[in-house]
Motif scaffolding. Structure first.
Motif, PDB file in Angstrom:
ATOM      1  N   VAL A  42       8.560   2.132  -1.942  1.00  0.00           N
ATOM      2  CA  VAL A  42       7.728   1.909  -3.127  1.00  0.00           C
ATOM      3  C   VAL A  42       8.263   0.731  -3.933  1.00  0.00           C
ATOM      4  O   VAL A  42       7.499  -0.001  -4.567  1.00  0.00           O
ATOM      5  CB  VAL A  42       7.687   3.184  -4.005  1.00  0.00           C
ATOM      6  N   PRO A  78      -2.056  -4.482  -6.868  1.00  0.00           N
ATOM      7  CA  PRO A  78      -3.094  -3.488  -6.594  1.00  0.00           C
ATOM      8  C   PRO A  78      -2.612  -2.061  -6.858  1.00  0.00           C
ATOM      9  O   PRO A  78      -1.420  -1.830  -7.023  1.00  0.00           O
ATOM     10  CB  PRO A  78      -3.401  -3.689  -5.106  1.00  0.00           C
ATOM     11  N   ASN A  79      -3.516  -1.113  -6.875  1.00  0.00           N
ATOM     12  CA  ASN A  79      -3.164   0.291  -7.061  1.00  0.00           C
ATOM     13  C   ASN A  79      -2.138   0.714  -6.017  1.00  0.00           C
ATOM     14  O   ASN A  79      -2.265   0.382  -4.848  1.00  0.00           O
ATOM     15  CB  ASN A  79      -4.400   1.190  -6.918  1.00  0.00           C
ATOM     16  N   GLY A  80      -1.141   1.424  -6.466  1.00  0.00           N
ATOM     17  CA  GLY A  80      -0.136   1.915  -5.521  1.00  0.00           C
ATOM     18  C   GLY A  80       0.895   0.878  -5.141  1.00  0.00           C
ATOM     19  O   GLY A  80       1.726   1.118  -4.270  1.00  0.00           O
ATOM     20  N   ALA A  81       0.892  -0.283  -5.796  1.00  0.00           N
ATOM     21  CA  ALA A  81       1.845  -1.338  -5.457  1.00  0.00           C
ATOM     22  C   ALA A  81       3.262  -0.955  -5.860  1.00  0.00           C
ATOM     23  O   ALA A  81       4.228  -1.514  -5.346  1.00  0.00           O
ATOM     24  CB  ALA A  81       1.441  -2.638  -6.140  1.00  0.00           C
ATOM     25  N   GLY A  82       3.377  -0.024  -6.789  1.00  0.00           N
ATOM     26  CA  GLY A  82       4.707   0.406  -7.223  1.00  0.00           C
ATOM     27  C   GLY A  82       5.054  -0.071  -8.618  1.00  0.00           C
ATOM     28  O   GLY A  82       6.225  -0.091  -9.003  1.00  0.00           O
ATOM     29  N   LYS A  83       4.059  -0.423  -9.407  1.00  0.00           N
ATOM     30  CA  LYS A  83       4.308  -0.965 -10.750  1.00  0.00           C
ATOM     31  C   LYS A  83       4.880   0.106 -11.681  1.00  0.00           C
ATOM     32  O   LYS A  83       5.884  -0.120 -12.378  1.00  0.00           O
ATOM     33  CB  LYS A  83       2.994  -1.533 -11.340  1.00  0.00           C
ATOM     34  N   THR A  84       4.221   1.259 -11.699  1.00  0.00           N
ATOM     35  CA  THR A  84       4.705   2.339 -12.565  1.00  0.00           C
ATOM     36  C   THR A  84       6.103   2.790 -12.137  1.00  0.00           C
ATOM     37  O   THR A  84       6.992   2.995 -12.974  1.00  0.00           O
ATOM     38  CB  THR A  84       3.720   3.524 -12.536  1.00  0.00           C
ATOM     39  N   LEU A 119       8.071   5.783   2.668  1.00  0.00           N
ATOM     40  CA  LEU A 119       7.340   4.745   1.940  1.00  0.00           C
ATOM     41  C   LEU A 119       8.285   3.958   1.021  1.00  0.00           C
ATOM     42  O   LEU A 119       8.913   4.536   0.143  1.00  0.00           O
ATOM     43  CB  LEU A 119       6.239   5.419   1.110  1.00  0.00           C
ATOM     44  N   HIS A 151      -3.978  -4.143 -15.373  1.00  0.00           N
ATOM     45  CA  HIS A 151      -4.975  -4.475 -14.353  1.00  0.00           C
ATOM     46  C   HIS A 151      -6.007  -5.471 -14.876  1.00  0.00           C
ATOM     47  O   HIS A 151      -6.639  -6.183 -14.106  1.00  0.00           O
ATOM     48  CB  HIS A 151      -5.708  -3.202 -13.901  1.00  0.00           C
ATOM     49  N   GLU A 157       0.034  -0.461 -18.400  1.00  0.00           N
ATOM     50  CA  GLU A 157      -1.426  -0.479 -18.526  1.00  0.00           C
ATOM     51  C   GLU A 157      -1.906   0.000 -19.896  1.00  0.00           C
ATOM     52  O   GLU A 157      -2.650   0.973 -19.988  1.00  0.00           O
ATOM     53  CB  GLU A 157      -2.064   0.367 -17.407  1.00  0.00           C
ATOM     54  N   GLN A 195       1.659   5.129 -18.579  1.00  0.00           N
ATOM     55  CA  GLN A 195       0.304   4.872 -18.071  1.00  0.00           C
ATOM     56  C   GLN A 195      -0.636   5.979 -18.524  1.00  0.00           C
ATOM     57  O   GLN A 195      -1.757   5.725 -18.939  1.00  0.00           O
ATOM     58  CB  GLN A 195       0.334   4.772 -16.540  1.00  0.00           C
TER      59      GLN A 195
HETATM   60  N1  LIG Z   1       7.252  10.978  -7.109  1.00  0.00           N
HETATM   61  C1  LIG Z   1       6.621  10.409  -6.050  1.00  0.00           C
HETATM   62  N2  LIG Z   1       6.714  10.979  -4.835  1.00  0.00           N
HETATM   63  C2  LIG Z   1       6.106  10.409  -3.751  1.00  0.00           C
HETATM   64  N3  LIG Z   1       5.387   9.287  -3.806  1.00  0.00           N
HETATM   65  C3  LIG Z   1       5.255   8.683  -5.007  1.00  0.00           C
HETATM   66  C4  LIG Z   1       5.858   9.208  -6.178  1.00  0.00           C
HETATM   67  N4  LIG Z   1       5.561   8.391  -7.214  1.00  0.00           N
HETATM   68  C5  LIG Z   1       4.800   7.417  -6.712  1.00  0.00           C
HETATM   69  N5  LIG Z   1       4.616   7.574  -5.387  1.00  0.00           N
HETATM   70  C6  LIG Z   1       3.855   6.696  -4.497  1.00  0.00           C
HETATM   71  O1  LIG Z   1       4.387   5.403  -4.667  1.00  0.00           O
HETATM   72  C7  LIG Z   1       3.381   4.435  -4.638  1.00  0.00           C
HETATM   73  C8  LIG Z   1       3.449   3.584  -5.882  1.00  0.00           C
HETATM   74  O2  LIG Z   1       3.061   4.361  -7.007  1.00  0.00           O
HETATM   75  P1  LIG Z   1       3.002   3.742  -8.476  1.00  0.00           P
HETATM   76  O3  LIG Z   1       2.483   4.798  -9.368  1.00  0.00           O
HETATM   77  O4  LIG Z   1       4.297   3.149  -8.792  1.00  0.00           O
HETATM   78  O5  LIG Z   1       1.916   2.597  -8.265  1.00  0.00           O
HETATM   79  P2  LIG Z   1       1.197   1.700  -9.351  1.00  0.00           P
HETATM   80  O6  LIG Z   1       1.367   0.308  -8.896  1.00  0.00           O
HETATM   81  O7  LIG Z   1       1.635   2.032 -10.717  1.00  0.00           O
HETATM   82  O8  LIG Z   1      -0.319   2.144  -9.154  1.00  0.00           O
HETATM   83  P3  LIG Z   1      -1.522   2.189 -10.208  1.00  0.00           P
HETATM   84  O9  LIG Z   1      -2.001   0.793 -10.362  1.00  0.00           O
HETATM   85  O10 LIG Z   1      -2.521   3.067  -9.541  1.00  0.00           O
HETATM   86  O11 LIG Z   1      -0.973   2.762 -11.468  1.00  0.00           O
HETATM   87  C9  LIG Z   1       2.063   5.173  -4.470  1.00  0.00           C
HETATM   88  O12 LIG Z   1       1.711   5.153  -3.102  1.00  0.00           O
HETATM   89  C10 LIG Z   1       2.404   6.567  -4.904  1.00  0.00           C
HETATM   90  O13 LIG Z   1       1.604   7.499  -4.239  1.00  0.00           O
END
Ligand SMILES: Nc1ncnc2c1ncn2[C@@H]1O[C@H](COP(=O)(O)OP(=O)(O)OP(=O)(O)O)[C@@H](O)[C@H]1O
Ligand SMILES: [Mg+2]
Lengths: 307, 250
Positions: free
Chosen positions: B20, B39-45, B18, B205, B174, B87
């Motif tokens: 990220v 969106p959720n899971g976009a990789g922001k965190t 994946l 968000h 967030e 977060q």
């Molecule tokens: N340590 C990790 N190991 C494997 N996958 C990870 C890890 N950290 C994050 N991911 C995956 O990477 C993707 C992005 O995660 P991230 O937390 O950066 O998204 P986000 O944009 O902050 O989401 P949200 O809006 O829900 O906070 C997600 O699919 C998550 O499951």
């Protein structure tokens, strides 16, 4: 500090005991054992409750301190001005080297690796044939203080141990309240928070580990002089477990709990050994029950009643 | 155009198969609030983790104030002037609000290898910590254990801790998540006040908040920045609407 009346009373009682007719050889030997183990337990409590480092190898630093006394004794070095720094320094060095590795791990791994280092020290001591090997080593004499046999005096030795215990408690309390201790305590609760304000917990934990080890070494110095004998048994993981048990029995959150824990542990152990045939079969379950039902330990009981 | 305070150059991070963070390049200019939405899971965190050193990127660079900080640890980046919130709120629950902030102050003010004096009674650190608490409206909660604060108060406390490090760039993940309507309003007012004094990278968000606060917005989808622009530009961008805003408003 107001909640600490019980441990203060215990220290006072220990101070008064020889004057109240408990100055005989049996009593002072028992009390010395209590005070020295309490000293080691307080320094372990500083690690466990303060820094969140649950070490199962603390007896090793006590053992290193004790063996420093023995080895120097075998080479005719018995002057406190040299033996005490050597005991403290050796234990601190041992803690620094093992801690540098152990503190990179956390949780169960930390427990296991400190245990492993402790066992290493144990087997090393067992193999020191020149210093008694498995059988241990009997000192030629107690350590001398500027040439005088001060520590050979029962009463003097009693008050030296008491002073060392009080000093240990005061030192650890001071450290935990300081900036240094604040970082330790914060990192115990939330290490990432500490990093996010710009501090890496590792060096703080390592320094704490070395300090606790140094105190352990000082306790080892006293222990060797109290029994005039050192043996690998004093380094075994069982001894480390006993120290950890004293900390938990006394209550992890308070340094002085370890004093109560050590007193209760040694007195119970001694009484059972004298009065019950298969006392170890009773002692073990009693300890388990105490841990199960005394949440917050003995010190938690005291504080809840009066706090 | 001013030199960017933060520059991300082709950052990449994979978790297994994946991607990220998939080639993110992005500039944060001094004084701006730069929002990152997606969106959720976009990789922001994950992106904030990479900027602050919690996570190492597989490739690419993080350049902060003209200096390559890609290989620095989180504590060292914080000392260089990057401060962040998490977060999932991250405070020391057993410490009072004041002690939480004072920890950050002592980290900034100098050595924490001081062993003698009780930290809790150090006037200099406490005063600075009180200032930061006052800045976020928590002055009257200074002596409350952080664990006993409400969710919104904890978020504000985390902000105060970040401010106490005197950062040059604030990264907020967030900050409004999970806050009630009243708390949200208070936090937005607070962020508006901070806006004049700090450069901020804001992951959020809450679109209303983002559009009210941000100078520029970057849209992150599946680890890629699909658009960067002013609020008006982003609102009008059809690709963004399709990828993100559309589903949000539906
Ligand atoms: N340590 C990790 N190991 C494997 N996958 C990870 C890890 N950290 C994050 N991911 C995956 O990477 C993707 C992005 O995660 P991230 O937390 O950066 O998204 P986000 O944009 O902050 O989401 P949200 O809006 O829900 O906070 C997600 O699919 C998550 O499951
Ligand atoms: Mg996120």
């Amino acid at each position: 500090m107001r909640e600490a009346w019980l441990p203060l009373a215990v220290l006072l009682a220990l101070g008064a005991a020889p004057l109240l007719g408990f100055g005989g050889s049996y009593e002072t030997t028992l009390m010395a054992r209590v005070m020295i183990l309490a000293m080691a337990a307080v320094s372990l409590s500083f690690l466990v409750g303060g820094a969140g480092l649950v070490s199962l190898g603390h007896a090793a630093s006590v053992g290193v301190g004790a063996y420093a006394v023995a080895i120097l004794d075998a080479h005719n070095v018995t002057e406190a001005a040299r033996v005490l720094p050597a005991a403290i320094g050796a234990a601190a060095l041992f803690s620094m080297v093992t801690g540098a590795v152990a503190i990179r791990t956390s949780g169960v791994h930390f427990i296991m690796i400190t245990l492993a280092f402790g066992q290493m020290a144990f087997f090393t001591a067992s193999s020191l044939a020149a210093y008694g090997g498995d059988d241990g080593y009997t000192l030629y004499s107690r350590t001398e203080v500027w040439g005088s046999r001060l520590l050979g005096n029962r009463l003097t030795f009693h008050y030296v141990c008491l002073g060392a215990l009080a000093l240990t408690w005061a030192l650890c309390a001071m450290l935990l309240a300081s900036r240094f201790g604040r970082v330790l305590r914060a990192a115990r609760e939330n290490a990432q928070r500490v990093e996010a304000v710009g501090l890496a917990p590792y060096p703080f934990r390592l320094v704490a580990y070395v300090i606790a080890g140094a105190i352990g070494g000082a306790a080892g110095f006293l222990l060797a002089n109290a029994t005039e004998f050192v043996s690998p048994a004093g380094i075994s993981w069982q001894r480390s477990g006993e120290l950890l048990f004293m900390v938990i029995l006394g209550g992890v959150g308070r340094l002085w709990g370890a004093i109560l824990g050590a007193v209760a542990f040694v007195l119970l152990e001694t009484w059972l050994a004298d009065h019950v045939a298969h006392w170890k079969m009773v002692f073990g379950p009693l300890l388990v029950l105490a841990v199960l039902f005394l949440k917050g330990g003995l010190s938690g009981l005291v504080v809840r009643r009066h706090g | 155009m001013a030199e960017p305070l933060l520059r991300l150059v082709d950052l990449r991070k994979h978790y297994g198969g994946l991607a990220v963070t998939d080639g993110v390049s992005l500039d944060v200019l001094p004084g701006e609030i730069h929002a990152v939405i997606g969106p959720n899971g976009a990789g922001k965190t994950t992106l904030i983790h990479e900027i602050t050193g919690v996570v190492r990127p597989d490739a690419g660079q993080v350049v902060f104030a003209g200096r390559d900080v890609t290989r620095l640890s989180l504590p060292r980046r914080v000392r260089a002037g990057l401060a962040r919130t998490f977060q999932i709120t991250s405070v020391v629950p057993g410490f009072t609000a004041l002690a939480n902030v004072a920890l950050a102050v002592q980290a900034r003010l100098g050595s924490s290898f001081r062993f003698l004096r009780p930290a809790a009674s150090e006037a200099a650190t406490n005063t600075a910590a009180m200032d930061a608490l006052a800045e976020v409206g928590l002055a009257d909660r200074a002596e409350v254990p952080a664990g006993a604060l409400s969710h919104g108060e904890k978020r504000a406390l985390e902000l105060a801790i970040a401010l106490a490090t005197k950062p040059r760039l604030l990264l907020l993940d967030e900050p409004l998540a999970g806050a009630g309507p009243e708390e949200t309003e208070r936090l937005i007012a607070l962020l508006t006040r901070l806006k004049s004094a700090y450069t901020i990278l804001l992951v959020e968000h809450d679109m209303q908040a983002v559009f009210a606060l941000a100078d520029r917005v970057s849209v992150l989808v599946y680890g890629r920045v699909i658009a960067t622009g002013t609020v008006a530009e982003i609102r009008g961008n059809p690709e963004v609407r399709a990828a993100y805003l559309g589903e949000d408003e539906a």
